[in-house]
Scaffold this motif. Structure first.
Motif, PDB file in Angstrom:
ATOM      1  N   THR A  77       0.839  -1.208   0.000  1.00 55.04           N
ATOM      2  CA  THR A  77       0.000   0.000   0.000  1.00 55.04           C
ATOM      3  C   THR A  77       0.872   1.256   0.000  1.00 55.04           C
ATOM      4  OG1 THR A  77      -1.777  -1.124   1.171  1.00 55.04           O
ATOM      5  CG2 THR A  77      -1.741   1.282   1.311  1.00 55.04           C
ATOM      6  N   LEU A  78       1.896   1.255   0.860  1.00 55.75           N
ATOM      7  CA  LEU A  78       2.752   2.444   0.952  1.00 55.75           C
ATOM      8  C   LEU A  78       3.609   2.604  -0.303  1.00 55.75           C
ATOM      9  CD1 LEU A  78       3.671   2.255   4.740  1.00 55.75           C
ATOM     10  CD2 LEU A  78       2.155   3.900   3.603  1.00 55.75           C
ATOM     11  N   ALA A  79       4.109   1.508  -0.846  1.00 57.27           N
ATOM     12  CA  ALA A  79       4.889   1.582  -2.082  1.00 57.27           C
ATOM     13  C   ALA A  79       4.023   2.173  -3.205  1.00 57.27           C
ATOM     14  CB  ALA A  79       5.401   0.192  -2.474  1.00 57.27           C
ATOM     15  N   GLU A  80       2.800   1.728  -3.264  1.00 55.30           N
ATOM     16  CA  GLU A  80       1.852   2.251  -4.252  1.00 55.30           C
ATOM     17  C   GLU A  80       1.654   3.754  -4.057  1.00 55.30           C
ATOM     18  OE1 GLU A  80      -0.403   1.736  -7.580  1.00 55.30           O
ATOM     19  OE2 GLU A  80       0.756   0.182  -6.541  1.00 55.30           O
ATOM     20  N   ALA A  81       1.451   4.148  -2.799  1.00 59.27           N
ATOM     21  CA  ALA A  81       1.233   5.567  -2.491  1.00 59.27           C
ATOM     22  C   ALA A  81       2.445   6.410  -2.869  1.00 59.27           C
ATOM     23  CB  ALA A  81       0.910   5.736  -1.004  1.00 59.27           C
ATOM     24  N   GLU A  82       3.628   5.819  -2.818  1.00 57.05           N
ATOM     25  CA  GLU A  82       4.845   6.559  -3.173  1.00 57.05           C
ATOM     26  C   GLU A  82       5.211   6.376  -4.643  1.00 57.05           C
ATOM     27  OE1 GLU A  82       7.911   5.603  -0.299  1.00 57.05           O
ATOM     28  OE2 GLU A  82       6.861   6.677   1.306  1.00 57.05           O
ATOM     29  N   GLY A  83       4.406   5.660  -5.383  1.00 57.73           N
ATOM     30  CA  GLY A  83       4.652   5.502  -6.811  1.00 57.73           C
ATOM     31  C   GLY A  83       5.816   4.577  -7.130  1.00 57.73           C
ATOM     32  N   LEU A  84       6.138   3.678  -6.200  1.00 58.39           N
ATOM     33  CA  LEU A  84       7.279   2.784  -6.411  1.00 58.39           C
ATOM     34  C   LEU A  84       6.770   1.364  -6.655  1.00 58.39           C
ATOM     35  CD1 LEU A  84       9.634   4.271  -3.639  1.00 58.39           C
ATOM     36  CD2 LEU A  84       9.784   4.623  -6.116  1.00 58.39           C
ATOM     37  N   HIS A  85       6.431   1.102  -7.914  1.00 57.81           N
ATOM     38  CA  HIS A  85       5.738  -0.144  -8.246  1.00 57.81           C
ATOM     39  C   HIS A  85       6.632  -1.359  -8.170  1.00 57.81           C
ATOM     40  CE1 HIS A  85       2.183   2.111  -9.501  1.00 57.81           C
ATOM     41  NE2 HIS A  85       3.071   3.026  -9.874  1.00 57.81           N
ATOM     42  N   ALA A  86       7.914  -1.200  -8.482  1.00 60.45           N
ATOM     43  CA  ALA A  86       8.813  -2.356  -8.397  1.00 60.45           C
ATOM     44  C   ALA A  86       8.984  -2.781  -6.939  1.00 60.45           C
ATOM     45  CB  ALA A  86      10.167  -2.030  -9.031  1.00 60.45           C
ATOM     46  N   HIS A  87       8.906  -1.802  -6.015  1.00 62.28           N
ATOM     47  CA  HIS A  87       8.929  -2.149  -4.591  1.00 62.28           C
ATOM     48  C   HIS A  87       7.766  -3.094  -4.285  1.00 62.28           C
ATOM     49  CE1 HIS A  87      11.823   1.075  -4.209  1.00 62.28           C
ATOM     50  NE2 HIS A  87      11.905   0.920  -2.901  1.00 62.28           N
ATOM     51  N   GLY A  88       6.575  -2.681  -4.714  1.00 61.79           N
ATOM     52  CA  GLY A  88       5.393  -3.512  -4.473  1.00 61.79           C
ATOM     53  C   GLY A  88       5.524  -4.887  -5.117  1.00 61.79           C
ATOM     54  N   ARG A  89       6.051  -4.908  -6.321  1.00 59.32           N
ATOM     55  CA  ARG A  89       6.153  -6.179  -7.037  1.00 59.32           C
ATOM     56  C   ARG A  89       7.093  -7.159  -6.340  1.00 59.32           C
ATOM     57  NH1 ARG A  89       8.146  -5.817 -13.082  1.00 59.32           N
ATOM     58  NH2 ARG A  89       6.009  -5.215 -13.606  1.00 59.32           N
ATOM     59  N   SER A  90       8.183  -6.644  -5.734  1.00 63.48           N
ATOM     60  CA  SER A  90       9.124  -7.557  -5.061  1.00 63.48           C
ATOM     61  C   SER A  90       8.449  -8.285  -3.899  1.00 63.48           C
ATOM     62  CB  SER A  90      10.363  -6.783  -4.571  1.00 63.48           C
ATOM     63  OG  SER A  90      10.042  -5.957  -3.460  1.00 63.48           O
ATOM     64  N   ILE A  91       7.345  -7.720  -3.418  1.00 62.27           N
ATOM     65  CA  ILE A  91       6.566  -8.397  -2.366  1.00 62.27           C
ATOM     66  C   ILE A  91       5.479  -9.268  -2.996  1.00 62.27           C
ATOM     67  CG2 ILE A  91       5.032  -8.030  -0.395  1.00 62.27           C
ATOM     68  CD1 ILE A  91       6.638  -5.320  -0.007  1.00 62.27           C
ATOM     69  N   SER A  92       4.701  -8.685  -3.901  1.00 64.42           N
ATOM     70  CA  SER A  92       3.563  -9.419  -4.465  1.00 64.42           C
ATOM     71  C   SER A  92       4.009 -10.685  -5.208  1.00 64.42           C
ATOM     72  CB  SER A  92       2.758  -8.512  -5.403  1.00 64.42           C
ATOM     73  OG  SER A  92       3.532  -8.121  -6.514  1.00 64.42           O
ATOM     74  N   ILE A  93       5.174 -10.624  -5.842  1.00 63.29           N
ATOM     75  CA  ILE A  93       5.648 -11.775  -6.606  1.00 63.29           C
ATOM     76  C   ILE A  93       5.915 -12.973  -5.693  1.00 63.29           C
ATOM     77  CG2 ILE A  93       8.139 -11.313  -6.552  1.00 63.29           C
ATOM     78  CD1 ILE A  93       8.191 -11.876  -9.581  1.00 63.29           C
ATOM     79  N   ARG A  94       6.280 -12.677  -4.441  1.00 62.20           N
ATOM     80  CA  ARG A  94       6.532 -13.750  -3.464  1.00 62.20           C
ATOM     81  C   ARG A  94       5.231 -14.248  -2.827  1.00 62.20           C
ATOM     82  NH1 ARG A  94      11.466 -10.785  -3.266  1.00 62.20           N
ATOM     83  NH2 ARG A  94      13.294 -12.055  -2.760  1.00 62.20           N
ATOM     84  N   LEU A  95       4.191 -13.429  -2.921  1.00 61.02           N
ATOM     85  CA  LEU A  95       2.894 -13.819  -2.348  1.00 61.02           C
ATOM     86  C   LEU A  95       1.979 -14.401  -3.419  1.00 61.02           C
ATOM     87  CD1 LEU A  95       2.238 -10.744   0.011  1.00 61.02           C
ATOM     88  CD2 LEU A  95       3.094 -13.014   0.651  1.00 61.02           C
ATOM     89  N   ASN A  96       2.553 -14.609  -4.627  1.00 67.25           N
ATOM     90  CA  ASN A  96       1.748 -15.114  -5.758  1.00 67.25           C
ATOM     91  C   ASN A  96       0.542 -14.239  -6.026  1.00 67.25           C
ATOM     92  OD1 ASN A  96       3.123 -17.391  -6.740  1.00 67.25           O
ATOM     93  ND2 ASN A  96       2.586 -18.470  -4.856  1.00 67.25           N
TER      94      ASN A  96
END
Lengths: 430, 430
Positions: A410-429
């Motif tokens: 959520t915070l990565a999204e709010a800061e516009g840092l999508h690759a940050h979010g992806r490094s988490i989501s990719i591990r959570l499938n």
């Protein structure tokens, strides 16, 4: 004569505020010169050290050598007073014992979610200790700078000391040896700082540089900060003595003069609740000056920067002491502990009537490298902490990542840092 | 494409040494401009802040006000996503819990001679937190800077954030409020640093300034250092990922890109013992770049500063990791704990395959303000320790002065400081 400020005077706040901001040093702008010296050492290496030593210190390093050898150190031992060597050893043991208690502990814990957290401390791998030449070349300062590094576990401890006209204080070399410094170079000034930061053919660079020096050394430390770590930039020394009328005025006068004799821009301040006692101390100072070898320096310091501040009571002295934020504070009053409990800004405190500040300069145990010029408001004396650094640690498993991941995304999204979010989501499938 | 370095190559040491010293930032010399700005703020106060804000930020502070009011903060809450607010609260609690463990303990002990020794920690009275404007205005950084100060006990925590074209990221104001910042000013750049250091009619000075900023802010912090304390000078961010072939290449690629997307001078480094795995990660990076919003930034960073380092085994990687001294280190290898035990130089370490670095940016608990550009060799991440300072204490009685005095007098004599010696001898009736 020192200035007298009375807290009961209507214009006290104004006078005190002006007193606090009095400049005690002429700041000479040597930035450009120092920038040139650093560039020259980076480009020319040892050759630049030879040139500058000839020019500034009238010393031919081509003949003497940049490195101070074991034979040089042994020769120094042969010329110094054995009593001084024993005193240095006594000081070393006390300083080492005190600083050993500063070693910080690692931390490792598991929180309620199962996240493993903590931190680890490691010593800086190498440190450079600068020691001034001439009259400010103090063996005690060598101990105070080198011992915390050794206690911290710094493997490579390097010293640089200039040899004006070829001369180095032999007791400085002895102190270095006693403190375990095994690599000493005969070079000073901004060129020494540059060599320690960037290296030359002879001198390998270090990770951190500490130690006092003149305006050139201070400017060089400021400029190399970032490439290496540095300690604080030291200014002229100062003492604040808080004393009641039960003290012997001669003792307090001696303490104020001990500070004043350092140099003309040192500062000695007395806060007392008794005007007659204040007068008696001033008279004692005048008398003691008559027999002091460094009388002209001490007299100038006391005249230009000394002060007697008269307070109604010591409760009223507390906010003044916190604003002065002195390097050294002597508490020669009945309730010294009570005062200490509420004294926020001070480098080092000396409690009671039998703890002159000079004890702390040599053999007390605490460090004598302390924040000057009101910087005790935001900094501390030199310690083992200056030679260690902390690495934080964190370990998550799949469950912990599920617990913490969504908020981070959520915070990565709010800061516009999508690759940050992806490094988490990719591990959570996701 | 990132560079590939093979430890088995004959010229590896040379290539690696060159890689380590690659400059990632063009250092613009703004010292003179900043010196002018600081002088102007000292002379003109608020008026200078108004002038510079109009000139640099196209913001009329005469209309908007220098102070950001409670109503401004409430208005910010009304515009932000509630999920982001909850995520900030979640992060705040985790950061607070971790940092609370950093609070240092006072010390008091009596040695064998009867000397009372110790030290006391006090919080800095006031701290200023600088927050950049524009795209680098991160709410997470507000938490990371403000919470350690609050935990330390700093009473007055001030924030300065510029409003380019009148705009401030509302989530930054919300994060400040959640972290307990009660005083926020709409001003940025070197002028904000000058105002925090020296004060203006509206802004009272602080004792310490922390927070990231552009070249002007960094130069201003360097120049006011000494008048106030500062934190480290932050450079572009970097990650070192140490990974074996058991990792999913997509996960590791995502981690490297998360770092690369920060800005073009960020750096992502992969160390692996498996060439095929390294290739797979590079391919995954190319694929993921296709769908990344900040692809052009991330691609530039990976192309210009990215690296894949192939090692024989992870034992051989250890000295390389210590020389790189990275801000962030991920250990996605079997024996992560064993590697950590011998990793000396790193800002923050992320252990195992389920701890992407992005967790540490937001909600892990440890601070995300960390040493960059190899400064982990000599410095630590931001912590509670940056907002406290230590006062050493010592108390002697007559017996202790008799025990310690003679050695101190010997050393004072050796250093030519007779008044020092006298302050002791006079108490010993010598």
């Amino acid at each position: 004569m020192a200035v007298t400020l009375r807290q009961s005077d209507a214009d006290f706040e104004q006078s005190f505020a002006a007193f606090l901001t009095t400049k005690r040093e002429v700041s000479t702008d040597v930035d450009a010169a120092v920038r040139g010296i650093i560039a020259e050492v980076r480009n020319e290496g040892d050759a630049a050290l030879l040139d500058y030593s000839l020019k500034f210190d009238r010393t031919d390093l081509a003949a003497l050598g940049i490195l101070i050898t074991r034979a040089d150190v042994d020769a120094a031992y042969a010329t110094v007073d054995q009593e001084a060597v024993e005193a240095l050893k006594f000081a070393r043991e006390r300083i080492r014992a005190y600083h050993t208690r500063q070693l910080p502990a690692d931390e490792h814990f598991t929180d309620a979610v199962g996240v493993e957290l903590g931190w680890r401390w490691n010593a800086v791998e190498s440190a450079g200790l600068y020691v001034p030449g001439g009259t400010a070349s103090y063996p005690s300062s060598v101990l105070m700078n080198a011992i915390p590094a050794k206690v911290a576990g710094v493997e490579r401890l390097v010293m640089a000391v200039p040899a004006p006209d070829g001369v180095i204080n032999p007791l400085v070399l002895v102190a270095a040896d006693l403190a375990g410094v095994e690599e000493i170079y005969r070079v000073g000034g901004a060129q020494a700082i540059a060599a320690l930061a960037y290296g030359t053919e002879t001198i390998r660079p270090v990770a951190k540089i500490v130690g006092p020096g003149n305006a050139y050394v201070a400017a060089a430390k400021r400029q190399v900060f970032g490439t290496v770590g540095i300690d604080m930039i030291a200014g002229p020394s100062e003492v604040l003595v808080i004393a009641d009328a039960s003290n012997n005025p001669d003792w307090i006068a001696a303490d104020l003069l001990a500070q004043a004799e350092h140099d003309g821009s040192a500062q000695s301040i007395l806060i007392t609740d008794d005007a007659a006692f204040g007068k008696a101390v001033e008279t004692a100072i005048e008398n003691q000056l008559k027999t002091l070898p460094r009388a002209s320096i001490a007299a100038a310091s006391w005249r230009d920067f000394g002060a007697v501040i008269l307070v109604e009571n010591f409760e009223a002295a507390l906010p003044l002491a916190n604003r002065i934020a002195a390097e050294h504070v002597e508490l020669a009053i009945e309730d010294a502990n009570g005062f200490l409990a509420r004294l926020r800004n001070a480098g080092s405190v000396f409690l009671g009537r039998h703890t002159p500040e000079a004890i702390g300069d040599y053999v007390g145990g605490p460090n004598h490298v302390l924040p000057t010029a009101r910087s005790a408001r935001f900094s501390s004396g030199l310690s083992v902490m200056d030679f260690v650094k902390r690495t934080s640690t964190i370990k998550l498993g799949p469950d912990q990542l599920r617990a913490l991941g969504p908020a981070a995304m959520t915070l990565a999204e709010a800061e516009g840092l999508h690759a940050h979010g992806r490094s988490i989501s990719i591990r959570l499938n996701m």
